[in-house]
Design a protein around this motif. Structure first.
Motif, PDB file in Angstrom:
ATOM      1  N   ARG A  38       0.850  -1.189   0.000  1.00 45.97           N
ATOM      2  CA  ARG A  38       0.000   0.000   0.000  1.00 45.97           C
ATOM      3  C   ARG A  38       0.886   1.240   0.000  1.00 45.97           C
ATOM      4  NH1 ARG A  38      -5.600   1.472   2.889  1.00 45.97           N
ATOM      5  NH2 ARG A  38      -5.640   3.617   2.159  1.00 45.97           N
ATOM      6  N   GLN A  90      -3.209   6.115  -1.301  1.00 44.19           N
ATOM      7  CA  GLN A  90      -4.525   5.567  -1.611  1.00 44.19           C
ATOM      8  C   GLN A  90      -4.484   4.490  -2.690  1.00 44.19           C
ATOM      9  OE1 GLN A  90      -7.491   6.272   0.055  1.00 44.19           O
ATOM     10  NE2 GLN A  90      -5.952   7.127   1.424  1.00 44.19           N
ATOM     11  N   HIS A  91      -3.295   3.926  -2.922  1.00 46.00           N
ATOM     12  CA  HIS A  91      -3.152   2.919  -3.963  1.00 46.00           C
ATOM     13  C   HIS A  91      -2.473   1.659  -3.440  1.00 46.00           C
ATOM     14  CE1 HIS A  91      -4.053   6.414  -6.406  1.00 46.00           C
ATOM     15  NE2 HIS A  91      -4.503   5.535  -7.271  1.00 46.00           N
ATOM     16  N   HIS A 100      -6.394   1.776  -7.102  1.00 50.93           N
ATOM     17  CA  HIS A 100      -6.913   2.590  -6.003  1.00 50.93           C
ATOM     18  C   HIS A 100      -7.581   1.669  -4.986  1.00 50.93           C
ATOM     19  CE1 HIS A 100      -9.354   5.503  -3.790  1.00 50.93           C
ATOM     20  NE2 HIS A 100      -8.457   6.388  -4.187  1.00 50.93           N
ATOM     21  N   VAL A 101      -7.443   1.999  -3.715  1.00 49.42           N
ATOM     22  CA  VAL A 101      -7.966   1.132  -2.648  1.00 49.42           C
ATOM     23  C   VAL A 101      -9.483   0.941  -2.724  1.00 49.42           C
ATOM     24  CG1 VAL A 101      -6.056   1.577  -1.059  1.00 49.42           C
ATOM     25  CG2 VAL A 101      -8.093   3.028  -0.973  1.00 49.42           C
ATOM     26  N   ALA A 102     -10.204   1.878  -3.323  1.00 49.04           N
ATOM     27  CA  ALA A 102     -11.658   1.775  -3.400  1.00 49.04           C
ATOM     28  C   ALA A 102     -12.129   0.896  -4.562  1.00 49.04           C
ATOM     29  CB  ALA A 102     -12.275   3.164  -3.533  1.00 49.04           C
ATOM     30  N   ARG A 103     -11.220   0.521  -5.441  1.00 53.65           N
ATOM     31  CA  ARG A 103     -11.603  -0.275  -6.610  1.00 53.65           C
ATOM     32  C   ARG A 103     -11.576  -1.768  -6.300  1.00 53.65           C
ATOM     33  NH1 ARG A 103      -8.575   1.521 -11.816  1.00 53.65           N
ATOM     34  NH2 ARG A 103     -10.273   0.384 -12.784  1.00 53.65           N
ATOM     35  N   ASP A 104     -12.215  -2.528  -7.144  1.00 59.44           N
ATOM     36  CA  ASP A 104     -12.231  -3.984  -7.046  1.00 59.44           C
ATOM     37  C   ASP A 104     -10.937  -4.527  -7.629  1.00 59.44           C
ATOM     38  OD1 ASP A 104     -12.805  -6.687  -6.959  1.00 59.44           O
ATOM     39  OD2 ASP A 104     -14.196  -6.609  -8.655  1.00 59.44           O
ATOM     40  N   TRP A 105      -9.927  -4.658  -6.813  1.00 57.07           N
ATOM     41  CA  TRP A 105      -8.597  -5.051  -7.295  1.00 57.07           C
ATOM     42  C   TRP A 105      -8.582  -6.462  -7.858  1.00 57.07           C
ATOM     43  CZ3 TRP A 105      -6.374  -9.318  -5.217  1.00 57.07           C
ATOM     44  CH2 TRP A 105      -6.788  -9.705  -3.956  1.00 57.07           C
TER      45      TRP A 105
END
Length: 95
Positions: free
Chosen positions: A64, A67-68, A86-91
């Motif tokens: 991490r 925010q990525h 990005h941490v909010a995306r569905d990695w």
């Protein structure tokens, strides 16, 4: 020391991050944030096993930074940067 290899997805995402950050928070912040990402990625050359493997993806590690999440794979010769998400995306869909 291992060399760094960026997959196309990771290089594309790094440029996208720079453009988005510049548009939202200005050029100075964009430079600062992308430079921080690059420095943290470069530091992986020295300590590539510092970050944990992702349980769902054998051989892929996750670091991490801000925010990525930087996803990467380590071999004897290189560190392959698989993607930056990005941490909010569905990695899981992107790695």
């Amino acid at each position: 020391m291992r060399r760094l290899i960026y997959r196309t997805a990771a290089s594309t995402e790094l440029r996208r991050i720079a453009r988005y950050t510049k548009r939202e928070w200005g050029e100075k912040q964009a430079r600062r944030y992308t430079e921080r990402l690059r420095q943290r990625i470069m530091a992986l050359r020295r300590y590539p096993l510092r970050y944990p493997e992702v349980a769902e993806r054998a051989g892929i590690r996750e670091m991490r930074c801000g925010q990525h999440l930087v996803f990467y794979r380590v071999s004897d010769e290189a560190i392959e940067i698989v993607n930056i998400v990005h941490v909010a995306r569905d990695w899981e869909a992107l790695v």
